[in-house]
Motif scaffolding. Structure first.
Motif, PDB file in Angstrom:
ATOM      1  N   GLN A 135      24.534 -14.746 135.199  1.00  0.00           N
ATOM      2  CA  GLN A 135      25.800 -14.581 135.944  1.00  0.00           C
ATOM      3  C   GLN A 135      27.083 -14.230 135.667  1.00  0.00           C
ATOM      4  O   GLN A 135      27.449 -13.621 136.309  1.00  0.00           O
ATOM      5  N   SER A 136      27.271 -14.122 134.183  1.00  0.00           N
ATOM      6  CA  SER A 136      28.539 -13.724 133.791  1.00  0.00           C
ATOM      7  C   SER A 136      28.381 -12.112 133.035  1.00  0.00           C
ATOM      8  O   SER A 136      29.197 -11.784 132.151  1.00  0.00           O
ATOM      9  N   PHE A 137      27.434 -11.537 133.473  1.00  0.00           N
ATOM     10  CA  PHE A 137      27.114 -10.176 133.088  1.00  0.00           C
ATOM     11  C   PHE A 137      26.755  -9.828 131.502  1.00  0.00           C
ATOM     12  O   PHE A 137      26.028  -9.311 131.260  1.00  0.00           O
ATOM     13  N   HIS A 138      27.619 -10.617 130.796  1.00  0.00           N
ATOM     14  CA  HIS A 138      27.194 -10.412 129.351  1.00  0.00           C
ATOM     15  C   HIS A 138      27.345  -9.059 128.845  1.00  0.00           C
ATOM     16  O   HIS A 138      26.469  -8.669 128.111  1.00  0.00           O
ATOM     17  N   LEU A 139      28.404  -8.099 129.399  1.00  0.00           N
ATOM     18  CA  LEU A 139      28.153  -7.031 128.584  1.00  0.00           C
ATOM     19  C   LEU A 139      28.931  -6.967 127.412  1.00  0.00           C
ATOM     20  O   LEU A 139      29.951  -7.933 127.238  1.00  0.00           O
ATOM     21  N   LEU A 140      29.023  -6.076 126.185  1.00  0.00           N
ATOM     22  CA  LEU A 140      29.704  -6.012 125.328  1.00  0.00           C
ATOM     23  C   LEU A 140      30.935  -5.448 125.638  1.00  0.00           C
ATOM     24  O   LEU A 140      31.300  -4.346 126.177  1.00  0.00           O
ATOM     25  N   PRO A 141      32.056  -6.215 125.480  1.00  0.00           N
ATOM     26  CA  PRO A 141      33.386  -5.836 126.149  1.00  0.00           C
ATOM     27  C   PRO A 141      34.031  -4.353 125.323  1.00  0.00           C
ATOM     28  O   PRO A 141      34.656  -3.743 125.830  1.00  0.00           O
ATOM     29  N   TYR A 142      33.362  -4.179 123.981  1.00  0.00           N
ATOM     30  CA  TYR A 142      34.074  -2.972 123.396  1.00  0.00           C
ATOM     31  C   TYR A 142      33.104  -1.933 123.506  1.00  0.00           C
ATOM     32  O   TYR A 142      33.370  -0.692 123.087  1.00  0.00           O
ATOM     33  N   ALA A 143      32.112  -1.924 124.326  1.00  0.00           N
ATOM     34  CA  ALA A 143      31.161  -0.763 124.364  1.00  0.00           C
ATOM     35  C   ALA A 143      31.188  -0.381 125.670  1.00  0.00           C
ATOM     36  O   ALA A 143      31.472  -0.900 126.763  1.00  0.00           O
ATOM     37  N   ARG A 189      30.196   6.549 135.966  1.00  0.00           N
ATOM     38  CA  ARG A 189      30.967   5.597 135.139  1.00  0.00           C
ATOM     39  C   ARG A 189      30.584   5.348 133.703  1.00  0.00           C
ATOM     40  O   ARG A 189      30.909   4.280 133.243  1.00  0.00           O
ATOM     41  N   ALA A 190      29.567   6.300 133.171  1.00  0.00           N
ATOM     42  CA  ALA A 190      29.108   6.024 132.085  1.00  0.00           C
ATOM     43  C   ALA A 190      29.776   5.610 130.924  1.00  0.00           C
ATOM     44  O   ALA A 190      29.850   4.841 130.015  1.00  0.00           O
ATOM     45  N   GLY A 191      31.089   6.241 130.980  1.00  0.00           N
ATOM     46  CA  GLY A 191      32.069   6.154 129.734  1.00  0.00           C
ATOM     47  C   GLY A 191      32.945   5.046 129.934  1.00  0.00           C
ATOM     48  O   GLY A 191      34.036   4.865 129.131  1.00  0.00           O
ATOM     49  N   PHE A 192      33.006   4.494 130.935  1.00  0.00           N
ATOM     50  CA  PHE A 192      33.752   3.112 131.349  1.00  0.00           C
ATOM     51  C   PHE A 192      33.635   1.993 130.442  1.00  0.00           C
ATOM     52  O   PHE A 192      32.265   1.505 130.321  1.00  0.00           O
ATOM     53  N   LYS A 193      34.833   1.244 130.022  1.00  0.00           N
ATOM     54  CA  LYS A 193      34.458  -0.113 129.499  1.00  0.00           C
ATOM     55  C   LYS A 193      34.284  -0.984 130.279  1.00  0.00           C
ATOM     56  O   LYS A 193      34.784  -0.857 131.778  1.00  0.00           O
ATOM     57  N   PRO A 194      33.722  -2.300 130.410  1.00  0.00           N
ATOM     58  CA  PRO A 194      33.467  -3.219 131.270  1.00  0.00           C
ATOM     59  C   PRO A 194      34.747  -3.497 131.736  1.00  0.00           C
ATOM     60  O   PRO A 194      34.739  -3.823 133.139  1.00  0.00           O
ATOM     61  N   LEU A 223      35.749  -1.772 134.908  1.00  0.00           N
ATOM     62  CA  LEU A 223      34.769  -2.006 136.066  1.00  0.00           C
ATOM     63  C   LEU A 223      34.902  -3.163 136.907  1.00  0.00           C
ATOM     64  O   LEU A 223      35.434  -4.270 136.495  1.00  0.00           O
ATOM     65  N   SER A 224      34.659  -3.194 138.289  1.00  0.00           N
ATOM     66  CA  SER A 224      34.652  -4.459 138.955  1.00  0.00           C
ATOM     67  C   SER A 224      33.523  -5.151 138.612  1.00  0.00           C
ATOM     68  O   SER A 224      32.555  -4.813 137.957  1.00  0.00           O
ATOM     69  N   GLY A 225      33.394  -6.532 139.258  1.00  0.00           N
ATOM     70  CA  GLY A 225      32.348  -7.442 138.891  1.00  0.00           C
ATOM     71  C   GLY A 225      31.132  -7.126 139.259  1.00  0.00           C
ATOM     72  O   GLY A 225      30.245  -6.905 138.464  1.00  0.00           O
ATOM     73  N   GLY A 226      30.933  -6.500 140.401  1.00  0.00           N
ATOM     74  CA  GLY A 226      29.587  -5.831 141.037  1.00  0.00           C
ATOM     75  C   GLY A 226      29.178  -4.598 139.947  1.00  0.00           C
ATOM     76  O   GLY A 226      27.881  -4.615 139.947  1.00  0.00           O
ATOM     77  N   GLN A 227      30.101  -4.005 139.675  1.00  0.00           N
ATOM     78  CA  GLN A 227      29.786  -2.787 138.737  1.00  0.00           C
ATOM     79  C   GLN A 227      29.154  -3.130 137.434  1.00  0.00           C
ATOM     80  O   GLN A 227      28.272  -2.689 137.023  1.00  0.00           O
ATOM     81  N   GLN A 228      30.107  -4.227 136.952  1.00  0.00           N
ATOM     82  CA  GLN A 228      29.563  -4.811 135.759  1.00  0.00           C
ATOM     83  C   GLN A 228      28.165  -5.172 135.981  1.00  0.00           C
ATOM     84  O   GLN A 228      27.292  -5.104 135.039  1.00  0.00           O
TER      85      GLN A 228
END
Lengths: 406, 241
Positions: free
Chosen positions: B92-100, B136-141, B144-149
């Protein structure tokens, strides 16, 4: 191997992401490692200096002074070694390839024309240069004939040359030693100083017979004997033999202290290392304390970090990371930080070391050893204090990943 | 062969001396290529069900067989291996690593597989392109927008070529327009052959699925096939029916 680098890169990203944690951890480790670096450099410096001195002293040499420990401590002058003792030692120790008596006297005024200089006189036999491994760079060494004939000849050190012969060749010139006219026959190689007030080049060397009879007014007492042995590995044995030989000659009973003093290479090393020891202990305690503090700083910051990153850990677990992977990740982060601290610490040591060297006349020697010990300590701190937080991270259950919120 | 088989699965938690049966004898099988929604109110046990399907947790009783392997009594490391090989999660909350970066996030699952790593970057870039984030490969979370994340998270879930995608309220944190995009993306992935299980309480989301399993009080109360909102059922499926 490639996977290792990928994981290292992964840990490095996390290290950089949490900057405050990184700065505090590595700085606190750096201070401790800096202290350790200085210790290692100081110890190495002391040993290096000690071995340099032994080298000059002669690793196969003994120096026997004709005064007891007690007389030396109280500043009393004793001369318990006679010319006969020297001859007897020469006879009794065929393993000694050189037995050279010496008589020294400080504050000896030497003069050439209108120049004067106060220096140290050493009276000795032939082969002074060989006995101290101290080459004569100009002219010649003292000979047997010089000694037997009580000739008025001398070798001079570099300082004398500078003081008395600033722009003349000293060889063959006549100088006054007190009131005695003496001819300079050789110049000794430059040796430098062993510390403040110990300028080795400030000396004049003469046949011991001439010095005793014509300057020092001594009949049969010498100040010291220098012996060099063929086998440097058995110096302890030779030292014991010489001691018992002299005790017997001097008629000392068991229980009576020696009335002479033997200086050996071993003793020189011991002395210098002891000198360094106290400082090493002081810096060592400081260094270890700061490393322990650094360790606790690290452990606490990492625990905070683990709590903050529970969702991250959950996600890593959900995509297949095993407990061991998580443990290794956090340990890698910890060790990376402490290793950075180690490098900084070495820098601190290298910058701070010369200050100490300057302030305390302390020998320092920075080598790969100081660096290696520093890095090993840093790594150890990372592993030891990073372990508990890393285990905590590894224990995070993967269902944490699906917790709502955050 | 069924992809997932749950046989009379119980899950019991003990809190002090209180025993709570969260799952009480759930039997369910999921076939390859299905698009299933697991529905139920909060506390119904649907999340626990998903945890077990995803090898994040194991049954207290009963059996769970994933891709022919009985995972009921697997060790923690073995479960990790199963997740890495067979399952892609979407949270639900994507859980991407914020620093990657997006790319690094997509590559994350490859850190923990034994397989060869050749072409991993190429595959990750292709997956980012597939979810519409090739640029958007080089973008940090945070950039990015929620949908993109969530799209990055979907690409991450696909990275190890899983047999099944498990999505837990995948649109719960998104506005309805973006939610539609994400669900269409999951439908498209399913059309291309990926098995998808969505856990949700939102009928709108469940409407994309072709099978709806309703859970209440730890048991399956309803299991129905529906006509997918996204279109016709694949031909081979229709033939089998």
């Amino acid at each position: 191997m490639m996977r290792f680098w990928l994981k290292a890169a992964d840990a490095w990203r996390a290290v950089r992401a949490y900057r405050l944690r990184a700065v505090f951890c590595s700085l606190s480790v750096a201070l401790g490692v800096g202290a350790i670096t200085i210790i290692v450099a100081a110890t190495e410096g002391a040993y290096k200096q000690a071995y340099d001195m032994v080298d000059r002293f002669g690793p196969d040499a003994l120096l026997i002074f004709g005064e007891s420990e007690e007389a030396r401590a109280t500043g009393r002058r004793e001369k318990n070694i006679t010319v006969e003792d020297v001859e007897a030692l020469r006879q009794a120790f065929p393993t000694a390839y050189l037995v050279v008596p010496m008589s020294n006297r400080g504050d000896m005024i030497v003069a050439y024309r209108n120049r004067k200089h106060s220096t140290r006189l050493t009276g000795t036999t032939a082969d002074y240069s060989r006995s101290w491994s101290w080459p004569v760079t100009e002219g010649r060494d003292l000979t047997e004939q010089d000694v037997k004939g009580l000739r008025n000849v001398a070798l001079v050190g570099r300082t004398i040359v500078q003081e008395l012969f600033p722009d003349e060749d000293p060889i063959g010139k006549s100088i006054f030693v007190r009131n005695l006219a003496v001819q300079v026959v050789g110049v000794l190689e430059e040796r430098g100083s062993t510390g403040p007030g110990h300028n080795l080049d400030d000396r004049i060397v003469m046949p011991i017979t001439t010095a005793m009879k014509k300057i020092l007014n001594e009949k049969d007492r010498v100040q010291a004997v220098r012996m060099r042995f063929v086998d440097a590995k058995r110096m302890e044995h030779f030292e014991a033999e010489v001691r018992s030989f002299l005790r017997k000659r001097h008629g000392l009973q068991e229980g009576q202290p020696d009335d002479f003093r033997i200086v050996s290479p071993r003793e020189i090393v011991k002395f210098l290392v002891a000198l360094t020891g106290s400082l090493v202990v002081f810096i060592g305690v400081t260094g270890l304390l700061s490393l322990v503090v650094a360790g606790f700083v690290l452990a606490n910051l990492f625990l905070l970090s683990v709590n903050e990153r529970i969702p991250e850990i959950g996600v890593r677990r959900s995509v297949g990371a095993r407990r061991g992977d998580i443990l290794l990740q956090f340990l890698t982060e910890a060790v990376t930080l402490t290793a950075v601290g180690g490098v900084l610490g070495f820098g601190i040591g290298v910058l701070g070391g010369p200050l100490l060297k300057h302030a305390a006349q302390f020998p320092m020697h920075f080598s790969w050893k100081a660096f290696a010990v520093g890095m090993m300590t840093a790594t150890l701190v990372g592993v030891v204090f990073g372990m508990q937080p890393a285990r905590k991270a590894a224990a995070v259950h993967p269902i944490e990943a699906v917790r709502k919120g955050s | 062969m069924s992809l997932c088989v749950l046989e009379d699965v119980w899950k019991t938690y003990t809190l002090g001396d209180v025993r709570v049966d969260v799952l009480r004898g759930v039997s369910l099988s999921i076939e390859p290529g299905e698009f299933t929604a697991v529905m139920g109110p909060s506390g119904s046990g649907k999340t626990t069900l998903m945890n077990i399907l995803g090898c994040l947790d194991v049954p207290s009783d009963g059996r769970y067989i994933l891709a022919g392997k009985d995972v009921t009594h697997m060790s923690d490391d073995e479960l990790s291996r199963m997740r890495s090989e067979y399952i892609g999660f979407i949270f639900q909350s994507f859980h991407l690593l914020p620093y990657a970066t997006a790319l690094e996030n997509v590559l994350l699952p490859t850190l923990y597989v034994e397989r060869r790593l050749d072409g991993r970057r190429k595959r990750a870039m292709e997956l980012l392109a597939l979810v519409g984030l090739g640029d958007r490969a080089g973008f940090k979370p945070s950039q990015l927008s929620g949908g993109q994340q969530q799209r990055v998270a979907i690409a991450r879930a696909l990275m190890n070529a899983p047999r099944i995608i498990l999505a837990d309220e995948p649109t719960g944190a998104l506005d309805s327009g973006t939610a539609k995009d994400i669900m269409n993306l999951l439908t498209e992935l399913n059309r291309q052959g990926t098995t998808v299980v969505v856990v949700t309480h939102d009928p709108e989301v469940a409407g994309y699925a072709r099978r709806i399993v309703k859970v209440r009080d730890g048991v399956v109360v309803e299991d129905t096939e529906t006509a997918s909102k996204a279109g016709e059922r694949p031909v081979h499926d229709a033939l089998l029916a």
